[in-house]
Design an enzyme around this catalytic site. Structure first.
Site, PDB file in Angstrom:
ATOM      1  N   SER A  48       0.814  -1.212   0.000  1.00  0.00           N
ATOM      2  CA  SER A  48       0.000   0.000   0.000  1.00  0.00           C
ATOM      3  C   SER A  48       0.851   1.267   0.000  1.00  0.00           C
ATOM      4  O   SER A  48       0.309   2.371   0.002  1.00  0.00           O
ATOM      5  CB  SER A  48      -0.928   0.019   1.225  1.00  0.00           C
ATOM      6  OG  SER A  48      -0.171   0.173   2.418  1.00  0.00           O
ATOM      7  N   SER A  49       2.167   1.119  -0.015  1.00  0.00           N
ATOM      8  CA  SER A  49       3.074   2.265   0.073  1.00  0.00           C
ATOM      9  C   SER A  49       3.485   2.761  -1.311  1.00  0.00           C
ATOM     10  O   SER A  49       4.204   2.062  -2.032  1.00  0.00           O
ATOM     11  CB  SER A  49       4.326   1.860   0.862  1.00  0.00           C
ATOM     12  OG  SER A  49       5.355   2.807   0.702  1.00  0.00           O
ATOM     13  N   PRO A  50       3.067   3.973  -1.705  1.00  0.00           N
ATOM     14  CA  PRO A  50       3.515   4.515  -2.993  1.00  0.00           C
ATOM     15  C   PRO A  50       5.031   4.649  -3.073  1.00  0.00           C
ATOM     16  O   PRO A  50       5.638   4.325  -4.101  1.00  0.00           O
ATOM     17  CB  PRO A  50       2.835   5.886  -3.058  1.00  0.00           C
ATOM     18  CG  PRO A  50       1.629   5.748  -2.184  1.00  0.00           C
ATOM     19  CD  PRO A  50       2.080   4.860  -1.058  1.00  0.00           C
ATOM     20  N   GLY A  88       7.107   2.861  -1.464  1.00  0.00           N
ATOM     21  CA  GLY A  88       7.588   1.490  -1.574  1.00  0.00           C
ATOM     22  C   GLY A  88       7.540   1.017  -3.019  1.00  0.00           C
ATOM     23  O   GLY A  88       8.452   0.329  -3.492  1.00  0.00           O
TER      24      GLY A  88
END
Length: 234
Positions: free
Chosen positions: A12-14, A16
């Site tokens: 869910s981490s952009p 990331g």
């Protein structure tokens, strides 16, 4: 043997996602491999008291701007997802199952496919059926993966790996640990490269002999010919 680079990420981490498009190439440049570790920020946030950036007052709207700006700056494909934030538990478990049963290369290819699906194709990766579709082109028995990722063994493994990650100081995504040195955030990749460069063994350079041509600083080749003997223009 040189130690692997530990790369911790939540789907869910952009940031990331951005890191996932660069980490393997950067590691290869310095003779390293990458160990991909899926984590769940929701679990980590219970300890840190944090929340997804887009949900934080004042920071949220800035974060969306920065995601788009960062993607443009680095030339990375990106489309603001409509399914966000979203649970990534099943996707994380699927990566672990693939690492156990198909090896790191297949698991990493799947992880990159999941990231691309969310942040470029706007696919809801929280849906197990969508993960099955992403697995099939990679030659994976997608239904076996789905069943395995739902089993108690993988659930316990993910829980244990998150606990180990937090014990090492991991608190966000992306989070990179190299030789015990931690780096948080995609904006630390310049520092990561500097660290890798400092750890790289010095190359040995041959010393040119007396009669060898020597290279000038601009890449041209100097000649041993005596220029005074050259014919001068009239």
């Amino acid at each position: 043997m040189t130690a692997a680079i530990d790369f911790y990420f939540d789907f869910s981490s952009p940031y990331g996602y951005f890191a996932s498009t660069r980490i393997d190439e950067l590691a290869q440049k310095y003779g390293r491999i990458v160990a991909w570790h899926p984590i769940l920020l929701g679990v980590v946030f219970k300890t840190t008291g944090s929340a997804p950036l887009p949900q934080v007052p004042l920071k949220g709207e800035y974060a969306w701007r920065d995601f788009e700006r960062t993607a443009r700056f680095h030339g990375i494909e990106y489309k603001r997802p409509t399914h966000f934030p979203l649970p990534t538990t099943q996707a994380a478990r699927a990566v672990l199952w693939l690492q156990n049963h198909h090896g790191d290369d297949v698991a990493t290819a799947f992880a990159k496919s999941v990231y691309h699906a969310l942040f470029v194709e706007d696919i809801n990766i929280a849906e197990p059926a969508e993960l099955v579709k992403l697995a099939e082109p990679l030659g994976i028995d997608a239904h076996a993966m789905d069943a395995g990722a739902s089993g108690f063994q993988i659930k316990d493994q993910l829980k244990a790996e998150i606990e180990v990650a937090m014990a090492k100081g991991v608190f966000g995504s992306p989070f990179v640990i190299i030789d015990g040195e931690p780096f948080w955030g995609f904006d630390r990749f310049d520092q990561i490269e500097a660290h890798l460069k400092s750890k790289r063994p010095m190359a040995l350079h041959a010393v040119p002999g007396k009669d060898s041509n020597t290279s000038s600083s601009d890449g041209s080749t100097g000649s041993s010919t005596d220029s005074s003997k050259e014919k001068k223009p009239a």
